[in-house]
Scaffold this active site. Structure first.
Site, PDB file in Angstrom:
ATOM      1  N   PHE A 132      -2.834  -0.166   7.158  1.00 39.55           N
ATOM      2  CA  PHE A 132      -2.483  -1.309   6.321  1.00 39.55           C
ATOM      3  C   PHE A 132      -0.962  -1.474   6.437  1.00 39.55           C
ATOM      4  CE2 PHE A 132      -1.314  -3.472   2.366  1.00 39.55           C
ATOM      5  CZ  PHE A 132      -2.003  -4.640   2.610  1.00 39.55           C
ATOM      6  N   ASP A 222      -7.778   6.050   0.807  1.00 41.78           N
ATOM      7  CA  ASP A 222      -7.195   4.902   0.116  1.00 41.78           C
ATOM      8  C   ASP A 222      -8.365   4.102  -0.452  1.00 41.78           C
ATOM      9  OD1 ASP A 222      -6.314   2.352  -0.570  1.00 41.78           O
ATOM     10  OD2 ASP A 222      -4.906   2.183   1.094  1.00 41.78           O
ATOM     11  N   LYS A 265      -6.219  -3.905  -7.439  1.00 39.56           N
ATOM     12  CA  LYS A 265      -7.427  -4.400  -6.773  1.00 39.56           C
ATOM     13  C   LYS A 265      -8.680  -4.038  -7.587  1.00 39.56           C
ATOM     14  CE  LYS A 265      -5.471  -5.057  -2.265  1.00 39.56           C
ATOM     15  NZ  LYS A 265      -6.233  -6.010  -1.497  1.00 39.56           N
TER      16      LYS A 265
HETATM   17  N1  F0G Z   1      -3.782  -0.090   0.548  1.00 37.15           N
HETATM   18  C1  F0G Z   1      -4.596  -1.137   0.746  1.00 37.15           C
HETATM   19  C2  F0G Z   1      -5.906  -0.921   1.421  1.00 37.15           C
HETATM   20  C3  F0G Z   1      -4.225  -2.412   0.312  1.00 37.15           C
HETATM   21  O1  F0G Z   1      -5.046  -3.439   0.523  1.00 37.15           O
HETATM   22  C4  F0G Z   1      -2.970  -2.580  -0.340  1.00 37.15           C
HETATM   23  C5  F0G Z   1      -2.530  -3.889  -0.790  1.00 37.15           C
HETATM   24  C6  F0G Z   1      -2.153  -1.461  -0.514  1.00 37.15           C
HETATM   25  C7  F0G Z   1      -2.593  -0.229  -0.059  1.00 37.15           C
HETATM   26  C8  F0G Z   1      -0.809  -1.575  -1.172  1.00 37.15           C
HETATM   27  O2  F0G Z   1      -0.982  -1.764  -2.533  1.00 37.15           O
HETATM   28  O3  F0G Z   1       0.074  -4.002  -2.990  1.00 37.15           O
HETATM   29  O4  F0G Z   1      -0.413  -2.379  -4.836  1.00 37.15           O
HETATM   30  O5  F0G Z   1       1.409  -1.944  -3.229  1.00 37.15           O
HETATM   31  N2  F0G Z   1      -3.081  -4.976  -0.459  1.00 37.15           N
HETATM   32  C9  F0G Z   1      -2.719  -6.292  -0.945  1.00 37.15           C
HETATM   33  C10 F0G Z   1      -3.468  -7.347  -0.150  1.00 37.15           C
HETATM   34  C11 F0G Z   1      -1.261  -6.556  -1.020  1.00 37.15           C
HETATM   35  O6  F0G Z   1      -3.180  -8.522  -0.398  1.00 37.15           O
HETATM   36  O7  F0G Z   1      -4.348  -7.033   0.650  1.00 37.15           O
HETATM   37  P1  F0G Z   1       0.084  -2.571  -3.437  1.00 37.15           P
END
Ligand code: F0G
Length: 480
Positions: A132, A222, A265
């Protein structure tokens, strides 16, 4: 979802909640939309939310919260240290996930920062199903390298393989053999965000665990979108159809040495945490919390969010509540696929993922087809999607573009937020764009930041194609 038998045979899935607070939306006219995307540097991150009709940028921090979460926020105990709300949170993590040691952090990438500080050093490698953006950035900043070992089906958007988030076990074993002592940990992202929201099977996580034991490396999960992964295991994996979401979740996370999540999320709040049952790992990480996050009993989160998080963790496995947006995603993906519009199959979690390289196959990758399509979609609909292609990668250290396996536009569906009429509108506007895809040109840089460039970068349309798209829209569909 509440699943019942339909009178026509088959099953009916009915949402197990109702909406009692709503937010008014408005659709800005198409001329205004072109002006807004120009002002935003053709980057949907830089649009004002008030200029967006249907916001499908992300599910992060914008999921609908429950009445119980809001009520819990009102009775949270605000204290710098030792709040009762914090101890209730520890109970919720142990009750739902089964971990004793918990480190609160301000959001998911903060967890990645702390984990990278504690586990990654110069020359480390971290094998994973897929990276990611923020994970990769933190591992690299700590001197490590990401090695991706997804199953081969993951990179074929047409493959309907049910667990495209799976790790290729043979390749993982080769990497573990080749790098031995340099492996900091193995990481599994459930569901895999940049593969189009695709899940990991229980069988696969168990096999990865076995390899980790054999090579004595920790397994880190994760679980930012673990609710969706669990729902898909129940739906798609043999032997899990009659198990509860709660039991499936417990079994899945039991394979992790360390579990972390962005609480923005699955539990529908704003925050994050790391959890483990290994005291040694906990001790290695805990020193970083007061330095980077805040005191250990709040970790940079508002105490009210922590109260809502405890409730959110339990709601994450509530059979009535989980899956509403997944059914909406499935509905859209199947419709687009039937119309020949290139989407990632099978329908996954997180959102609808359009293959922009195929949609705009007249554009070279260095003209950023996914960025161009996300901007064109905003012009043609007021829908805000997110580029998940070349722009979302940074250049290598020699300044060359790095092309990701998939060039996607993601239309993310926050939990329990949008309705079927919104889905129909999205399908209609994407169909119109597909019919006029030859009008969409590429993008070029105006300002390119050196790291995580997709967030704040500014671009413009090569050859002024935005105006032509506007003219076609006005001719065929009118002002709106
Ligand atoms: N890991 C995954 C799988 C994620 O989808 C995200 C964030 C993070 C870590 C980081 O988390 O934003 O709270 O610092 N995903 C968001 C998205 C930003 O729009 O997919 P975070």
């Amino acid at each position: 979802m509440i699943v019942v038998r339909s009178c026509d045979g088959g099953v009916l899935k009915v949402d197990g909640f109702r909406v009692r607070i709503f937010e008014r939306l408005s659709l800005p006219p198409v001329r205004y939309r072109l002006k807004a995307i120009k002002e935003a540097g053709w980057n949907t991150f830089l649009l004002k939310a008030d200029d967006v009709f249907i916001d499908l940028l992300t599910d992060s921090g914008v999921n609908a919260m429950s009445d119980r979460q809001l009520a819990a926020m009102m009775s949270a105990q605000d204290a710098y240290a030792g709040s009762r709300t914090y101890y209730e949170f520890l109970n919720a993590v142990e009750g739902v996930l089964g971990f004793k040691y918990v480190l609160p952090v301000h959001q998911g990438r903060a967890a990645e920062h702390v984990i990278s500080k504690a586990f990654v050093k110069d020359g480390s490698v971290v094998p994973m199903n897929y990276h990611f953006t923020t994970t990769k950035a933190h591992i690299e900043l700590a001197g490590g390298k990401v090695i991706e070992v997804p199953v081969k089906e993951a990179l074929d958007r047409r493959s309907r393989y049910p667990f495209k988030g799976n790790v290729d076990i043979e390749r993982l074993e080769e990497v573990l053999k080749a790098y031995r002592d340099r492996v900091a940990f193995v990481r599994i992202e459930a569901v895999a965000n940049l593969l189009g929201g695709q899940p990991v099977s229980m069988k696969n996580v168990a096999e990865v665990r076995e390899l980790c034991d054999r090579f004595r490396v920790p397994l880190i999960i994760d679980g930012s979108m673990i609710d969706w992964n669990v729902y898909f295991i129940k739906e798609r994996e043999a032997g899990y159809g009659s198990k509860s979401l709660e039991d499936i979740l417990r079994e899945f996370v039991s394979y992790a040495d360390v579990f972390y999540m962005s609480a923005r999320k699955a539990p529908a709040v704003r925050g994050g945490f790391i959890a483990t049952n290994n005291k040694g790992y906990y001790d290695r990480m805990v020193v970083h919390i007061p330095v980077y996050e805040g005191f250990l009993t709040y970790g940079g989160m508002s105490i009210r969010e922590i109260a809502a998080l405890s409730v959110g963790l339990r709601e994450m496995v509530d059979e009535n509540l989980v899956g509403s947006e997944l059914e909406l995603i499935k509905y859209i993906v199947e419709k687009l696929d039937n119309r020949g519009i290139p989407v990632v199959l099978p329908p996954g979690g997180l959102g609808v993922h359009v293959d922009a390289a195929e949609f705009l196959n007249h554009l070279p990758r260095n003209a950023y087809p996914a960025g161009a399509l996300a901007a064109a979609l905003y012009i043609a609909s007021g829908v805000r999607a997110m580029e998940r292609g070349t722009l979302s990668m940074d250049r290598d250290k020699d300044g060359r573009e790095v092309y990701p396996d998939l060039e996607l536009v993601r239309l993310a569906f926050p939990r329990r937020t949008y309705l079927k009429s919104h889905a129909d509108y999205v399908v209609d506007r994407l169909t119109w764009l597909y019919r006029h895809r030859d009008l969409i040109g590429g993008l070029k840089w105006v300002h390119e930041p050196p790291i995580l460039r997709f967030f704040l970068g500014r671009l413009e349309d090569i050859g002024n194609w935005g105006e032509e798209l506007l003219m076609a829209y006005l001719r065929e569909l009118g002002e709106y």
